[in-house]
Write a protein that holds these residues in place. Structure first.
Motif, short mmCIF file in Angstrom:
data_model
loop_
_atom_site.label_atom_id
_atom_site.label_comp_id
_atom_site.label_asym_id
_atom_site.label_seq_id
_atom_site.Cartn_x
_atom_site.Cartn_y
_atom_site.Cartn_z
N TYR A 175 0.83 -1.21 0.00
CA TYR A 175 0.00 0.00 0.00
C TYR A 175 0.86 1.25 0.00
N ARG A 176 1.91 1.24 0.82
CA ARG A 176 2.80 2.39 0.87
C ARG A 176 3.54 2.56 -0.46
N LEU A 177 3.96 1.45 -1.06
CA LEU A 177 4.64 1.53 -2.35
C LEU A 177 3.71 2.11 -3.42
N LEU A 178 2.48 1.63 -3.46
CA LEU A 178 1.53 2.10 -4.46
C LEU A 178 1.02 3.51 -4.15
N SER A 179 1.31 3.99 -2.95
CA SER A 179 0.93 5.36 -2.60
C SER A 179 1.91 6.38 -3.18
N GLU A 180 3.13 5.94 -3.52
CA GLU A 180 4.15 6.87 -3.99
C GLU A 180 3.65 7.73 -5.14
N SER A 181 3.01 7.09 -6.12
CA SER A 181 2.56 7.81 -7.31
C SER A 181 1.09 8.20 -7.22
N SER A 182 0.51 8.10 -6.03
CA SER A 182 -0.88 8.49 -5.83
C SER A 182 -1.01 9.87 -5.22
N HIS A 183 0.12 10.52 -4.97
CA HIS A 183 0.14 11.86 -4.40
C HIS A 183 1.04 12.75 -5.25
N GLY A 184 0.76 14.03 -5.22
CA GLY A 184 1.69 14.95 -5.84
C GLY A 184 2.98 15.00 -5.04
N GLY A 185 4.10 15.17 -5.72
CA GLY A 185 5.36 15.24 -4.99
C GLY A 185 6.51 14.75 -5.83
N ILE A 186 7.65 14.64 -5.20
CA ILE A 186 8.88 14.31 -5.91
C ILE A 186 8.88 12.91 -6.47
N ALA A 187 8.08 12.00 -5.89
CA ALA A 187 8.04 10.63 -6.39
C ALA A 187 7.61 10.57 -7.85
N LEU A 188 6.79 11.52 -8.28
CA LEU A 188 6.33 11.51 -9.67
C LEU A 188 7.47 11.79 -10.65
N LEU A 189 8.55 12.41 -10.17
CA LEU A 189 9.66 12.71 -11.06
C LEU A 189 10.24 11.45 -11.67
N SER A 190 10.32 10.38 -10.88
CA SER A 190 10.90 9.14 -11.41
C SER A 190 10.00 8.49 -12.45
N GLU A 191 8.70 8.79 -12.42
CA GLU A 191 7.77 8.24 -13.41
C GLU A 191 7.81 9.05 -14.71
N TYR A 192 7.98 10.35 -14.60
CA TYR A 192 7.90 11.22 -15.77
C TYR A 192 9.27 11.60 -16.33
N SER A 193 10.31 10.87 -15.96
CA SER A 193 11.63 11.20 -16.48
C SER A 193 12.46 9.93 -16.69
N VAL A 194 13.47 10.04 -17.54
CA VAL A 194 14.43 8.96 -17.76
C VAL A 194 15.83 9.57 -17.70
N HIS A 195 16.80 8.73 -17.36
CA HIS A 195 18.18 9.18 -17.30
C HIS A 195 18.83 8.99 -18.68
N GLY A 196 19.47 10.06 -19.15
CA GLY A 196 20.18 10.01 -20.41
C GLY A 196 21.60 10.51 -20.24
N THR A 197 22.13 11.06 -21.31
CA THR A 197 23.51 11.55 -21.29
C THR A 197 23.60 12.88 -20.56
N ARG A 198 24.59 12.98 -19.69
CA ARG A 198 24.83 14.23 -19.00
C ARG A 198 25.54 15.20 -19.95
N THR A 199 25.09 16.43 -19.97
CA THR A 199 25.71 17.45 -20.79
C THR A 199 25.89 18.71 -19.97
N ALA A 200 26.57 19.69 -20.56
CA ALA A 200 26.78 20.94 -19.85
C ALA A 200 25.46 21.64 -19.57
N THR A 201 24.51 21.53 -20.49
CA THR A 201 23.21 22.18 -20.30
C THR A 201 22.21 21.29 -19.55
N ASN A 202 22.54 20.01 -19.41
CA ASN A 202 21.68 19.07 -18.68
C ASN A 202 22.57 18.18 -17.80
N PRO A 203 23.13 18.77 -16.73
CA PRO A 203 24.11 18.04 -15.92
C PRO A 203 23.55 16.80 -15.23
#
Length: 270
Positions: free
Chosen positions: A165-193
């Protein structure tokens, strides 16, 4: 039944097929629900039936969203389903607990009214009925009715439910946890460190686990309803399905009934 949130889970299509079977079992009795008296009143059975009905409604919504390739928005629906199913099992094992939940609902409503009145004096002038409910059911007040984790742990064999329940609550609230759902890790650059790129219409990373959980909790809710009926019309089919999927022992333990017409030892789901 695995408690490992990092385990292997059935593919979405497999879980959805089981959910559709559970929905057919539930809707086979549409319009013909018999509400037995429990603890001297119809309130507990009505409350249990409503919880299972809402799990069914949420299940249908989840399936429809996935059919349209919408995944992350299902997270709060899974979470709410867990709450409804746990309530149904908790009440079915002791119908008097419904009165504790009535008291807690009235208490929460009173807190809401008080908070509104702080900014809008005179609001909710007709709240006398709520106050009477608090008084009437005060003797049934229970910490379990107030704390969801305690209700989960009150279910025999249900210690695994609250961590999920706690795990499934992560994406059931607004907050920083949503960042991991709406983003992917790519190449680091000077403009995107940080090397992060945004994703639209993301896939839900806990989808397979959430769907397996939905199957088990829907079955638990159905078992709770069957346990309070005098004739138990779907109990045998439900236990056979649960045993085939590896959590028949959980149903048996959670509702405190032997598996009807089923022999053998269920294997752990995984």
């Amino acid at each position: 039944m695995t408690q490992d949130v990092d385990g292997d889970y059935p593919a979405p299509g497999e879980s959805i097929a089981v959910l559709n079977r559970l929905l057919r079992m539930w809707h086979a009795h549409d319009g013909g629900a018999s509400i037995p008296l429990l603890d001297g009143t119809s309130l507990p059975a009505l409350a249990i039936h409503v919880q299972v009905e809402h799990v069914a409604e949420l299940t249908e919504s989840i399936i429809e969203l996935i059919r349209h390739n919408v995944y992350l928005s299902t997270a709060p629906l899974f979470r709410l389903s867990m709450e409804c199913a746990v309530n149904a099992v908790w009440w079915a094992s002791d119908p008097a607990r419904v009165r504790a939940s009535v008291h807690e609902a009235a208490r929460q409503s009173d807190l809401f009214v008080r908070s509104v009145r702080r900014v809008q004096p005179g609001a909710f002038s007709d709240s006398a009925g709520m106050t009477e409910s608090i008084k009437e059911f005060a003797r049934f007040a229970s910490l379990d009715a107030r704390v969801f984790e305690r209700r989960c742990r009150a279910i025999q064999g249900g210690a695994w439910i609250y961590p999920r329940y706690r795990l499934l609550s992560e994406s059931s609230h607004g907050g920083i946890a949503l960042l991991s759902e709406y983003s992917v890790h790519g190449t680091r650059t000077a403009t995107n460190p940080d090397g992060l790129a945004l994703v639209q219409r993301p896939h839900y990373r806990h989808l397979e686990l959430a769907l397996e959980t939905q199957v088990i909790l829907f079955a638990l809710a159905l078992a709770a309803w069957e346990s309070v009926l005098p004739d138990h019309p779907d109990e045998t089919e439900l236990f056979e399905l649960a045993n085939d999927l590896g959590f028949g022992d959980l149903l048996q333990t959670a509702i405190g009934r032997p598996s009807p017409g089923v022999t053998g030892t269920p294997q752990d789901a995984g």
